[in-house]
Design a protein around this motif. Structure first.
Motif, PDB file in Angstrom:
ATOM      1  N   ILE A   1      14.525  15.296  16.578  1.00 57.28           N
ATOM      2  CA  ILE A   1      13.105  15.434  16.271  1.00 57.28           C
ATOM      3  C   ILE A   1      12.510  16.416  17.277  1.00 57.28           C
ATOM      4  CG2 ILE A   1      10.890  14.238  16.056  1.00 57.28           C
ATOM      5  CD1 ILE A   1      12.505  11.628  15.678  1.00 57.28           C
ATOM      6  N   THR A   2      11.886  17.474  16.807  1.00 58.77           N
ATOM      7  CA  THR A   2      11.279  18.455  17.724  1.00 58.77           C
ATOM      8  C   THR A   2       9.777  18.545  17.459  1.00 58.77           C
ATOM      9  OG1 THR A   2      11.632  20.340  16.231  1.00 58.77           O
ATOM     10  CG2 THR A   2      13.412  19.810  17.761  1.00 58.77           C
TER      11      THR A   2
ATOM     12  N   ILE B   1       9.358  19.629  23.159  1.00 52.31           N
ATOM     13  CA  ILE B   1      10.020  18.326  23.264  1.00 52.31           C
ATOM     14  C   ILE B   1      11.107  18.205  22.196  1.00 52.31           C
ATOM     15  CG2 ILE B   1       9.684  15.819  23.229  1.00 52.31           C
ATOM     16  CD1 ILE B   1       6.761  16.381  24.074  1.00 52.31           C
ATOM     17  N   GLN B   2      12.281  17.737  22.636  1.00 48.71           N
ATOM     18  CA  GLN B   2      13.406  17.481  21.734  1.00 48.71           C
ATOM     19  C   GLN B   2      13.838  16.030  21.925  1.00 48.71           C
ATOM     20  OE1 GLN B   2      16.581  20.271  22.437  1.00 48.71           O
ATOM     21  NE2 GLN B   2      15.198  22.029  22.573  1.00 48.71           N
ATOM     22  N   ARG B   3      13.947  15.303  20.836  1.00 42.53           N
ATOM     23  CA  ARG B   3      14.356  13.890  20.903  1.00 42.53           C
ATOM     24  C   ARG B   3      15.620  13.695  20.068  1.00 42.53           C
ATOM     25  NH1 ARG B   3      12.168   8.676  21.833  1.00 42.53           N
ATOM     26  NH2 ARG B   3      12.878   7.080  20.339  1.00 42.53           N
ATOM     27  N   TYR B   4      16.736  13.382  20.752  1.00 45.73           N
ATOM     28  CA  TYR B   4      18.010  13.133  20.085  1.00 45.73           C
ATOM     29  C   TYR B   4      18.231  11.618  19.993  1.00 45.73           C
ATOM     30  CZ  TYR B   4      19.405  18.035  20.745  1.00 45.73           C
ATOM     31  OH  TYR B   4      19.481  19.413  20.702  1.00 45.73           O
ATOM     32  N   GLU B   5      18.561  11.134  18.800  1.00 47.47           N
ATOM     33  CA  GLU B   5      18.776   9.705  18.604  1.00 47.47           C
ATOM     34  C   GLU B   5      20.227   9.452  18.178  1.00 47.47           C
ATOM     35  OE1 GLU B   5      14.201   8.496  17.355  1.00 47.47           O
ATOM     36  OE2 GLU B   5      15.788   8.380  15.844  1.00 47.47           O
ATOM     37  N   PHE B   6      20.957   8.723  19.039  1.00 49.54           N
ATOM     38  CA  PHE B   6      22.352   8.367  18.778  1.00 49.54           C
ATOM     39  C   PHE B   6      22.425   6.880  18.408  1.00 49.54           C
ATOM     40  CE2 PHE B   6      22.384  11.910  21.750  1.00 49.54           C
ATOM     41  CZ  PHE B   6      23.405  12.723  21.293  1.00 49.54           C
ATOM     42  N   PHE B   7      23.413   6.520  17.585  1.00 52.07           N
ATOM     43  CA  PHE B   7      23.526   5.121  17.151  1.00 52.07           C
ATOM     44  C   PHE B   7      24.975   4.659  17.225  1.00 52.07           C
ATOM     45  CE2 PHE B   7      24.492   2.006  13.833  1.00 52.07           C
ATOM     46  CZ  PHE B   7      23.566   1.007  14.121  1.00 52.07           C
ATOM     47  N   SER B   8      25.157   3.401  17.668  1.00 54.64           N
ATOM     48  CA  SER B   8      26.490   2.785  17.676  1.00 54.64           C
ATOM     49  C   SER B   8      26.344   1.278  17.834  1.00 54.64           C
ATOM     50  CB  SER B   8      27.346   3.329  18.816  1.00 54.64           C
ATOM     51  OG  SER B   8      28.613   2.701  18.849  1.00 54.64           O
ATOM     52  N   SER B   9      27.025   0.516  16.972  1.00 56.88           N
ATOM     53  CA  SER B   9      27.134  -0.944  17.087  1.00 56.88           C
ATOM     54  C   SER B   9      25.780  -1.633  17.292  1.00 56.88           C
ATOM     55  CB  SER B   9      28.079  -1.308  18.239  1.00 56.88           C
ATOM     56  OG  SER B   9      29.348  -0.695  18.054  1.00 56.88           O
TER      57      SER B   9
ATOM     58  N   LYS C   1      22.895  -0.383  18.156  1.00 60.55           N
ATOM     59  CA  LYS C   1      22.078   0.113  19.277  1.00 60.55           C
ATOM     60  C   LYS C   1      21.751   1.587  19.080  1.00 60.55           C
ATOM     61  CE  LYS C   1      23.379  -1.029  23.381  1.00 60.55           C
ATOM     62  NZ  LYS C   1      24.211  -1.105  24.612  1.00 60.55           N
ATOM     63  N   THR C   2      20.485   1.946  19.305  1.00 55.45           N
ATOM     64  CA  THR C   2      20.066   3.347  19.286  1.00 55.45           C
ATOM     65  C   THR C   2      19.705   3.779  20.699  1.00 55.45           C
ATOM     66  OG1 THR C   2      19.206   3.285  17.022  1.00 55.45           O
ATOM     67  CG2 THR C   2      18.340   5.005  18.454  1.00 55.45           C
ATOM     68  N   VAL C   3      20.247   4.907  21.123  1.00 55.53           N
ATOM     69  CA  VAL C   3      19.888   5.505  22.412  1.00 55.53           C
ATOM     70  C   VAL C   3      19.246   6.860  22.116  1.00 55.53           C
ATOM     71  CG1 VAL C   3      20.695   6.358  24.629  1.00 55.53           C
ATOM     72  CG2 VAL C   3      21.758   4.336  23.613  1.00 55.53           C
ATOM     73  N   ALA C   4      18.014   7.026  22.566  1.00 49.43           N
ATOM     74  CA  ALA C   4      17.269   8.266  22.323  1.00 49.43           C
ATOM     75  C   ALA C   4      17.123   9.035  23.625  1.00 49.43           C
ATOM     76  CB  ALA C   4      15.899   7.960  21.735  1.00 49.43           C
ATOM     77  N   LEU C   5      17.500  10.307  23.590  1.00 50.43           N
ATOM     78  CA  LEU C   5      17.305  11.207  24.739  1.00 50.43           C
ATOM     79  C   LEU C   5      16.126  12.127  24.399  1.00 50.43           C
ATOM     80  CD1 LEU C   5      21.000  12.348  25.427  1.00 50.43           C
ATOM     81  CD2 LEU C   5      19.812  10.332  26.314  1.00 50.43           C
ATOM     82  N   THR C   6      15.038  12.010  25.152  1.00 49.38           N
ATOM     83  CA  THR C   6      13.867  12.858  24.929  1.00 49.38           C
ATOM     84  C   THR C   6      13.777  13.875  26.058  1.00 49.38           C
ATOM     85  OG1 THR C   6      12.716  11.037  23.831  1.00 49.38           O
ATOM     86  CG2 THR C   6      11.384  12.907  24.555  1.00 49.38           C
ATOM     87  N   LEU C   7      13.956  15.152  25.719  1.00 48.04           N
ATOM     88  CA  LEU C   7      14.006  16.238  26.700  1.00 48.04           C
ATOM     89  C   LEU C   7      12.695  17.024  26.613  1.00 48.04           C
ATOM     90  CD1 LEU C   7      17.548  17.466  25.592  1.00 48.04           C
ATOM     91  CD2 LEU C   7      17.033  15.678  27.257  1.00 48.04           C
ATOM     92  N   SER C   8      11.991  17.129  27.721  1.00 49.50           N
ATOM     93  CA  SER C   8      10.686  17.797  27.738  1.00 49.50           C
ATOM     94  C   SER C   8      10.658  18.895  28.796  1.00 49.50           C
ATOM     95  CB  SER C   8       9.566  16.791  28.034  1.00 49.50           C
ATOM     96  OG  SER C   8       9.594  15.720  27.108  1.00 49.50           O
ATOM     97  N   ALA C   9      10.038  20.032  28.443  1.00 54.71           N
ATOM     98  CA  ALA C   9       9.906  21.158  29.380  1.00 54.71           C
ATOM     99  C   ALA C   9       8.668  21.963  29.013  1.00 54.71           C
ATOM    100  CB  ALA C   9      11.142  22.046  29.330  1.00 54.71           C
ATOM    101  N   PRO C  10       8.055  22.646  29.991  1.00 54.23           N
ATOM    102  CA  PRO C  10       6.888  23.482  29.690  1.00 54.23           C
ATOM    103  C   PRO C  10       7.177  24.481  28.582  1.00 54.23           C
ATOM    104  CG  PRO C  10       7.117  23.230  32.053  1.00 54.23           C
ATOM    105  CD  PRO C  10       8.347  22.621  31.438  1.00 54.23           C
ATOM    106  N   LEU C  11       6.178  24.713  27.757  1.00 59.52           N
ATOM    107  CA  LEU C  11       6.304  25.634  26.629  1.00 59.52           C
ATOM    108  C   LEU C  11       6.831  26.991  27.097  1.00 59.52           C
ATOM    109  CD1 LEU C  11       5.562  25.254  23.629  1.00 59.52           C
ATOM    110  CD2 LEU C  11       3.456  26.513  24.089  1.00 59.52           C
ATOM    111  N   GLY C  12       7.849  27.506  26.430  1.00 59.90           N
ATOM    112  CA  GLY C  12       8.409  28.807  26.773  1.00 59.90           C
ATOM    113  C   GLY C  12       9.572  28.752  27.739  1.00 59.90           C
TER     114      GLY C  12
END
Length: 228
Positions: free
Chosen positions: A169-170, A189-197, A199-210
């Motif tokens: 999700i961006t 912002i980039q949000r990666y959602e992984f799933f297993s057994s 459980k969902t683990v979401a990695l949300t990566l944020s950085a200043p625009l540009g």
């Protein structure tokens, strides 16, 4: 006057006349030669605009001016270390030296934040009955839009990483205010959602625009794996 003397005088007069004509001819040519030599030939390079290689005033081999990186670029020399929470069931690489904050969540999951200035990686763990989909990601994006300030929607896609498929999700939104300066910056912002057994683990990566963090973010998301 004898004929011999008359011939002699006539010859002398002719010689003197030739000398005068020669001297006059030489004197006229001299100024023309001096005038031509006072204007050196123009070099083609002198007609080029300043700053273009080969122009006058440009020093060969001069180093170009260095452009500073935008605020938020993670250095190429940044080291990464593995992070494995005691009960998270996953492992991921994060930038070494970033501040870490752990926060329990209401649904029994956990949230861990790694941050440095306006760069951050938030890791959220939640129980889930099914794997996330592009459709569920689009619903999340709608929910995010109602809570975020400075929101600009991006895309929801299914991406492949080493741990398997992940919903990405961006979007863009304002950061939280800096605790010291109160400054707020627009972020990618980039949000990666992984799933297993279950459980969902979401990695949300944020950085200043540009910011150019393509490689560091790839290092983080490709390093993620479920440990059990």
């Amino acid at each position: 006057m004898t004929v011999r003397n008359r011939i002699f005088r006539t010859g002398m007069a002719l010689l003197i006349g030739v000398g005068v004509l020669t001297a006059c001819s030489s004197g006229a040519a001299a100024p023309a030669t001096a005038s031509a030599s006072s204007k050196p030939p123009q070099s083609p390079a002198s007609s080029l605009a300043p700053g273009i290689p080969g122009s006058a005033g440009v020093t060969p081999g001069a180093a170009p001016a260095t452009e500073s990186n935008p605020v938020g670029d993670i250095p190429d020399t940044q080291a990464f270390v593995e992070y494995t929470p005691a009960q998270g069931g996953y492992t991921v690489k994060v930038p070494e030296g970033w501040a870490r904050t752990d926060t329990p969540t209401q649904n029994g999951g956990a949230s861990t934040l790694f941050s440095d200035k306006y760069n951050s990686i938030r890791i959220d763990t939640t129980a889930a009955a099914a794997a996330p989909t592009v459709q569920s990601g689009e619903s999340e994006l709608t929910s995010i839009s109602s809570a975020a300030t400075g929101f600009t929607p991006g895309k929801v896609t299914l991406e492949q990483r080493k741990a398997g498929p992940a919903v990405l999700i961006t979007y863009q939104a304002d950061s939280a205010a800096n605790a010291v300066t109160g400054k707020v910056v627009a972020q990618d912002i980039q949000r990666y959602e992984f799933f297993s057994s279950g459980k969902t683990v979401a990695l949300t990566l944020s950085a200043p625009l540009g910011s150019d963090n393509v490689d560091p973010w790839r290092t983080v998301t490709d390093s993620f794996r479920f440990s059990r």
